[in-house]
Design an enzyme around this catalytic site. Structure first.
Site, short mmCIF file in Angstrom:
data_model
loop_
_atom_site.label_atom_id
_atom_site.label_comp_id
_atom_site.label_asym_id
_atom_site.label_seq_id
_atom_site.Cartn_x
_atom_site.Cartn_y
_atom_site.Cartn_z
N LYS A 128 0.84 -1.20 0.00
CA LYS A 128 0.00 0.00 0.00
C LYS A 128 0.88 1.25 0.00
CE LYS A 128 -3.06 0.14 3.34
NZ LYS A 128 -3.91 0.46 4.51
N LYS A 140 3.34 -1.99 11.29
CA LYS A 140 2.02 -1.92 11.94
C LYS A 140 2.19 -2.29 13.40
CE LYS A 140 -2.26 -1.07 10.72
NZ LYS A 140 -2.77 -0.35 9.54
N GLY A 179 -2.70 6.25 13.51
CA GLY A 179 -3.91 5.61 14.05
C GLY A 179 -4.37 4.43 13.21
N ASP A 180 -5.30 3.70 13.74
CA ASP A 180 -6.03 2.64 13.04
C ASP A 180 -7.29 2.42 13.89
OD1 ASP A 180 -5.38 0.58 10.69
OD2 ASP A 180 -6.40 -0.56 12.24
N ASN A 255 -13.67 6.56 11.68
CA ASN A 255 -13.07 7.62 10.88
C ASN A 255 -13.17 7.37 9.36
OD1 ASN A 255 -10.08 8.18 9.62
ND2 ASN A 255 -10.98 9.93 10.69
N SER A 392 -0.62 10.83 5.61
CA SER A 392 0.36 10.73 6.70
C SER A 392 1.75 11.09 6.18
CB SER A 392 0.40 9.30 7.26
OG SER A 392 -0.62 9.12 8.21
#
Ligand code: GLU
Length: 460
Positions: A128, A140, A179-180, A255, A392
């Protein structure tokens, strides 16, 4: 069959056997990690035509190396709840691949978090991030901490404890979390404060998704949801279709979902449903986004409460039922494996024209097959939801330059990035013999840049 066709087929079989062998090794080395296996399988299957065309990637063991994280950090996260009871959770950071830039990827707080979940997310992030065209590697992190029902004080104490350990492994040029699921502006703020306090310097670029007052970027909050809609808009445009006048179902109400609803509505669509982990709401008049934002972003309540303010809407328990609502466009923006082959078939039978994945790996491998076999426009997560991490990276760029761009500037860059990802995926799919298959296209386009960087840097 001519002799040359037979030779080609034999060569292809050799490649397939090789890919399968590496996949079996990954499974054996990472037992009981079904989500990680699933993410690896999807990528590996897409890469067969690449290895057939460029055997150098096999010769250099790219597949063997890319599927093994550079580093996995697992740690204890002790904290004290409001009753004074000592609690312990497990923290993770997977630093998967740094060949094109510092590790980059979110932090997830959810009870389902384990090594398999973090590894699947970290693995996907490599490709990605490469697709965005920006210099960011894949990583991650997260914890099995459940933020649901916790007080602000509990969230702060847990998050500070989490960062007290994590801060040893991250930095603006090393690894940049964001974030996630379960990690938003509040948690990023607490993490940033704790990092600064321990390290004793102001390193704005160590985290992204920060508040606007202390180095955050405009449009970051909206980026994943807007980006998914921009991506789907490109897919639709190529077929002479658009969001205008279409009926859309969007799962989730976090979100990603909120800003996908916002952008789809701005483009003239009617979004009739959204959900949380308990159930979904159906509002035939179109979801009132202000109510969803108030419930979810301000009051942190369940989506069920929506029907109290909008009695014409209906609430249903459970999550998969949302896919039985007839729609033109479906945007799964909740979580992994939320669409199985049964739900995919229902969507197809009801006439869905396009599916864009806002969440990470929301469709099972079988569901993807259903969409592709029925020629549904399908935007895979790695491509369709890359807008979040892309902005980001723009936040990192602004932090390095010590300046900030306007909302319009960042939004225009996001739009351009999503269009480029779409075009590059279409091009790669065509070039490698799978025209129209964006799963294959996105995987190949993301892979080649990372593989070439790995080759250039030697066997490391
Ligand atoms: N968690 C998001 C993702 O899945 C964003 C990551 C980031 O901004 O670093 O891509």
């Amino acid at each position: 069959m001519t002799t040359s066709q037979q030779v080609k087929q034999d060569e292809m079989q050799v490649v397939k056997d090789y890919v399968n062998e590496v996949y079996e090794t990954v499974k054996k080395r990472n037992p009981n990690e079904s989500e990680f296996h699933q993410a690896v399988k999807e990528i590996f299957d897409s890469l067969v035509p690449v290895f057939a065309k460029h055997p150098k990637y096999m010769d250099n063991g790219i597949l063997e190396r890319i599927s093994e994280p550079e580093r996995i950090i697992t740690f204890r996260v002790p904290w004290v709840d409001d009753q004074g009871k000592v609690r312990v959770n497990r923290g993770f950071r997977v630093q998967f691949n740094s060949s094109i830039g510092p590790y980059k990827g979110g932090i997830r707080f959810h009870p389902s978090v384990n090594a398999s979940i973090i590894k699947f997310l970290g693995f996907e992030q490599i490709f990605k991030n490469s697709l965005t065209g920006q210099p960011i590697g894949g990583g991650k992190g997260g914890s099995d901490f459940d933020p649901k029902g916790k007080s602000d004080g509990e969230i702060m104490r847990f998050t500070q404890s989490f960062m007290t350990e994590l801060c040893k492994y991250i930095g603006p040029d090393i690894d940049v979390p964001a974030g996630d699921i379960g990690v938003g502006a509040r948690e990023i703020g607490f993490m940033f404060g704790q990092y600064k306090r321990i390290r004793g310097g102001y390193e704005a670029g160590v985290l992204t998704g920060k508040g606007l007052e202390y180095g955050g970027s405009l449009t970051r909050t909206e980026a994943t949801g807007y980006g998914t809609v921009y991506f789907v808009e490109e897919m639709l445009k190529d077929k002479g279709l658009s969001f205008e006048g279409s009926t859309v179902v969007i799962s989730g109400s976090g979100n990603v979902a909120i800003y996908a609803i916002e952008k789809a509505t701005q483009l003239g669509a009617k979004v009739v449903a959204c959900s949380d982990s308990n159930g979904y709401i159906y509002d035939k008049d179109g979801i009132n986004l202000e109510t969803v934002k108030k419930l979810k972003e301000v009051e942190r309540k369940r989506i069920q409460e929506y029907v109290k303010e909008h009695p014409q809407a209906e609430y249903y328990e459970g999550c998969s039922g949302i896919w039985s609502i007839p729609c033109d466009i479906a945007l799964p923006c909740a979580t992994q494996n939320e669409i199985d082959d049964v739900s995919a078939q229902i969507l197809v039978t009801n006439g869905v024209k396009a599916v864009g994945e806002g969440a990470n790996m929301p469709s099972t491998l079988e569901a993807i097959d259903v969409f592709l076999n029925n020629h549904i426009l399908f935007g895979p997560a790695k491509a369709a939801n890359a807008g979040g991490v892309a902005v980001s990276a723009l936040e990192m760029a602004q932090n390095s330059m010590r300046l900030s761009w306007t909302f319009e500037e960042v939004d225009a860059k996001l739009h351009e990035i999503m269009t480029n990802i779409y075009r590059n995926s279409v091009k790669a799919a065509e070039e490698y013999g799978h025209p129209g298959n964006l799963v294959v296209g996105a995987n190949i386009a993301g892979f080649i840049k990372v593989a070439d960087a790995m080759m250039a840097q030697g066997i490391i």
